[in-house]
Design a protein around this motif. Structure first.
Motif, PDB file in Angstrom:
ATOM      1  N   GLU A  90       0.832  -1.199   0.000  1.00  0.00           N
ATOM      2  CA  GLU A  90       0.000   0.000   0.000  1.00  0.00           C
ATOM      3  C   GLU A  90       0.872   1.256   0.000  1.00  0.00           C
ATOM      4  O   GLU A  90       0.610   2.202  -0.724  1.00  0.00           O
ATOM      5  N   ASP A  91       1.915   1.234   0.818  1.00  0.00           N
ATOM      6  CA  ASP A  91       2.821   2.383   0.896  1.00  0.00           C
ATOM      7  C   ASP A  91       3.714   2.508  -0.334  1.00  0.00           C
ATOM      8  O   ASP A  91       4.048   3.609  -0.750  1.00  0.00           O
ATOM      9  N   SER A  92       4.114   1.367  -0.882  1.00  0.00           N
ATOM     10  CA  SER A  92       5.059   1.343  -2.007  1.00  0.00           C
ATOM     11  C   SER A  92       4.640   0.246  -2.994  1.00  0.00           C
ATOM     12  O   SER A  92       5.181  -0.870  -2.965  1.00  0.00           O
ATOM     13  N   PRO A  93       3.685   0.546  -3.867  1.00  0.00           N
ATOM     14  CA  PRO A  93       3.203  -0.466  -4.812  1.00  0.00           C
ATOM     15  C   PRO A  93       4.301  -1.088  -5.675  1.00  0.00           C
ATOM     16  O   PRO A  93       4.173  -2.239  -6.098  1.00  0.00           O
ATOM     17  N   SER A  94       5.371  -0.379  -5.905  1.00  0.00           N
ATOM     18  CA  SER A  94       6.453  -0.923  -6.732  1.00  0.00           C
ATOM     19  C   SER A  94       7.130  -2.125  -6.075  1.00  0.00           C
ATOM     20  O   SER A  94       7.827  -2.884  -6.752  1.00  0.00           O
ATOM     21  N   LEU A  95       6.926  -2.320  -4.785  1.00  0.00           N
ATOM     22  CA  LEU A  95       7.504  -3.484  -4.101  1.00  0.00           C
ATOM     23  C   LEU A  95       6.888  -4.798  -4.587  1.00  0.00           C
ATOM     24  O   LEU A  95       7.468  -5.862  -4.387  1.00  0.00           O
ATOM     25  N   LYS A  96       5.737  -4.729  -5.248  1.00  0.00           N
ATOM     26  CA  LYS A  96       5.123  -5.946  -5.786  1.00  0.00           C
ATOM     27  C   LYS A  96       6.043  -6.590  -6.820  1.00  0.00           C
ATOM     28  O   LYS A  96       6.118  -7.814  -6.899  1.00  0.00           O
ATOM     29  N   ARG A  97       6.736  -5.777  -7.599  1.00  0.00           N
ATOM     30  CA  ARG A  97       7.688  -6.333  -8.576  1.00  0.00           C
ATOM     31  C   ARG A  97       8.809  -7.066  -7.855  1.00  0.00           C
ATOM     32  O   ARG A  97       9.236  -8.137  -8.269  1.00  0.00           O
ATOM     33  N   TYR A  98       9.293  -6.484  -6.771  1.00  0.00           N
ATOM     34  CA  TYR A  98      10.352  -7.120  -5.990  1.00  0.00           C
ATOM     35  C   TYR A  98       9.840  -8.433  -5.387  1.00  0.00           C
ATOM     36  O   TYR A  98      10.538  -9.444  -5.396  1.00  0.00           O
ATOM     37  N   PHE A  99       8.635  -8.428  -4.874  1.00  0.00           N
ATOM     38  CA  PHE A  99       8.001  -9.613  -4.312  1.00  0.00           C
ATOM     39  C   PHE A  99       8.030 -10.756  -5.330  1.00  0.00           C
ATOM     40  O   PHE A  99       8.419 -11.875  -5.018  1.00  0.00           O
ATOM     41  N   ASN A 100       7.622 -10.451  -6.555  1.00  0.00           N
ATOM     42  CA  ASN A 100       7.611 -11.472  -7.606  1.00  0.00           C
ATOM     43  C   ASN A 100       9.022 -11.947  -7.935  1.00  0.00           C
ATOM     44  O   ASN A 100       9.235 -13.133  -8.189  1.00  0.00           O
ATOM     45  N   LYS A 101       9.974 -11.042  -7.890  1.00  0.00           N
ATOM     46  CA  LYS A 101      11.362 -11.371  -8.219  1.00  0.00           C
ATOM     47  C   LYS A 101      11.970 -12.338  -7.199  1.00  0.00           C
ATOM     48  O   LYS A 101      12.723 -13.245  -7.545  1.00  0.00           O
ATOM     49  N   ILE A 102      11.648 -12.155  -5.927  1.00  0.00           N
ATOM     50  CA  ILE A 102      12.274 -12.951  -4.860  1.00  0.00           C
ATOM     51  C   ILE A 102      11.437 -14.148  -4.432  1.00  0.00           C
ATOM     52  O   ILE A 102      11.853 -14.913  -3.573  1.00  0.00           O
ATOM     53  N   PHE A 103      10.284 -14.315  -5.048  1.00  0.00           N
ATOM     54  CA  PHE A 103       9.356 -15.333  -4.572  1.00  0.00           C
ATOM     55  C   PHE A 103       9.949 -16.737  -4.618  1.00  0.00           C
ATOM     56  O   PHE A 103       9.893 -17.471  -3.628  1.00  0.00           O
ATOM     57  N   ASP A 104      10.497 -17.141  -5.747  1.00  0.00           N
ATOM     58  CA  ASP A 104      10.994 -18.510  -5.884  1.00  0.00           C
ATOM     59  C   ASP A 104      12.078 -18.830  -4.858  1.00  0.00           C
ATOM     60  O   ASP A 104      12.035 -19.880  -4.212  1.00  0.00           O
ATOM     61  N   GLN A 105      13.045 -17.936  -4.696  1.00  0.00           N
ATOM     62  CA  GLN A 105      14.117 -18.184  -3.725  1.00  0.00           C
ATOM     63  C   GLN A 105      13.567 -18.173  -2.298  1.00  0.00           C
ATOM     64  O   GLN A 105      13.982 -18.976  -1.456  1.00  0.00           O
ATOM     65  N   SER A 106      12.625 -17.303  -2.035  1.00  0.00           N
ATOM     66  CA  SER A 106      12.025 -17.251  -0.698  1.00  0.00           C
ATOM     67  C   SER A 106      11.288 -18.551  -0.394  1.00  0.00           C
ATOM     68  O   SER A 106      11.330 -19.044   0.739  1.00  0.00           O
ATOM     69  N   TYR A 107      10.629 -19.094  -1.397  1.00  0.00           N
ATOM     70  CA  TYR A 107       9.948 -20.376  -1.195  1.00  0.00           C
ATOM     71  C   TYR A 107      10.963 -21.468  -0.860  1.00  0.00           C
ATOM     72  O   TYR A 107      10.750 -22.252   0.071  1.00  0.00           O
ATOM     73  N   GLN A 108      12.056 -21.516  -1.591  1.00  0.00           N
ATOM     74  CA  GLN A 108      13.076 -22.543  -1.324  1.00  0.00           C
ATOM     75  C   GLN A 108      13.660 -22.378   0.080  1.00  0.00           C
ATOM     76  O   GLN A 108      13.870 -23.366   0.792  1.00  0.00           O
ATOM     77  N   ASP A 109      13.901 -21.146   0.489  1.00  0.00           N
ATOM     78  CA  ASP A 109      14.411 -20.893   1.838  1.00  0.00           C
ATOM     79  C   ASP A 109      13.401 -21.344   2.895  1.00  0.00           C
ATOM     80  O   ASP A 109      13.767 -21.959   3.904  1.00  0.00           O
ATOM     81  N   SER A 110      12.138 -21.058   2.659  1.00  0.00           N
ATOM     82  CA  SER A 110      11.081 -21.442   3.603  1.00  0.00           C
ATOM     83  C   SER A 110      10.904 -22.951   3.643  1.00  0.00           C
ATOM     84  O   SER A 110      10.629 -23.531   4.699  1.00  0.00           O
ATOM     85  N   ARG A 111      11.070 -23.573   2.517  1.00  0.00           N
ATOM     86  CA  ARG A 111      11.005 -25.026   2.430  1.00  0.00           C
ATOM     87  C   ARG A 111      12.092 -25.651   3.311  1.00  0.00           C
ATOM     88  O   ARG A 111      11.842 -26.608   4.043  1.00  0.00           O
TER      89      ARG A 111
END
Length: 142
Positions: A90-111
């Protein structure tokens, strides 16, 4: 080595920087430290999104694949971290692009975290995530 106000009293440096900006005294600004602070603000926001995403994924994995151990603690953690990400977007909508960029690695880390905490076999947790973005960011999956 000379020590600047930025090094000696960060809070006072912030107050003085704001005042100089408000007064239009741009020539008096500590430009190098101001640039560093602005860059760090962006890094801090990105780190927060990444950290919150990892916690959500970690708890969702445990919640889905270890149902006999589900706890209100996991639920409240998921809800809290979802809210943090929604607030950041909400504060920084451009962070959604970053979210998508880091999603796969974040999933592997969480796994890896879920594997370490649960003691379940690695095959329990799919290599590819099985959650939709809605399940990750909205309160529909609990």
């Amino acid at each position: 080595m000379s020590s600047t106000l930025y090094d000696k009293d960060y809070h006072l440096w912030l107050q003085e920087t704001v005042q100089l900006l408000q007064d239009g005294q741009l020539q008096e600004l500590d430009i190098p430290d101001l640039i560093e602070e602005i860059q760090d603000m962006g890094k801090s926001q990105r780190k927060a999104v990444k950290s919150n995403l990892k916690v959500i994924l970690w708890h969702l994995l445990k919640y889905k694949y270890q149902p006999e151990k589900r706890s209100n603690s996991w639920k409240s953690s998921i809800i809290k971290h979802r809210k943090r990400i929604r607030d950041a977007f909400e504060d920084s909508p451009s962070l959604k692009r970053y979210f998508n960029k880091i999603f796969d690695q974040s999933y592997q880390d969480s796994r890896e975290l879920a594997l370490a905490e649960t003691g379940l076999s690695i095959e329990t947790f799919p290599l590819e995530y099985s959650f939709t973005i809605a399940e990750i960011l909205e309160n529909k999956s609990l």
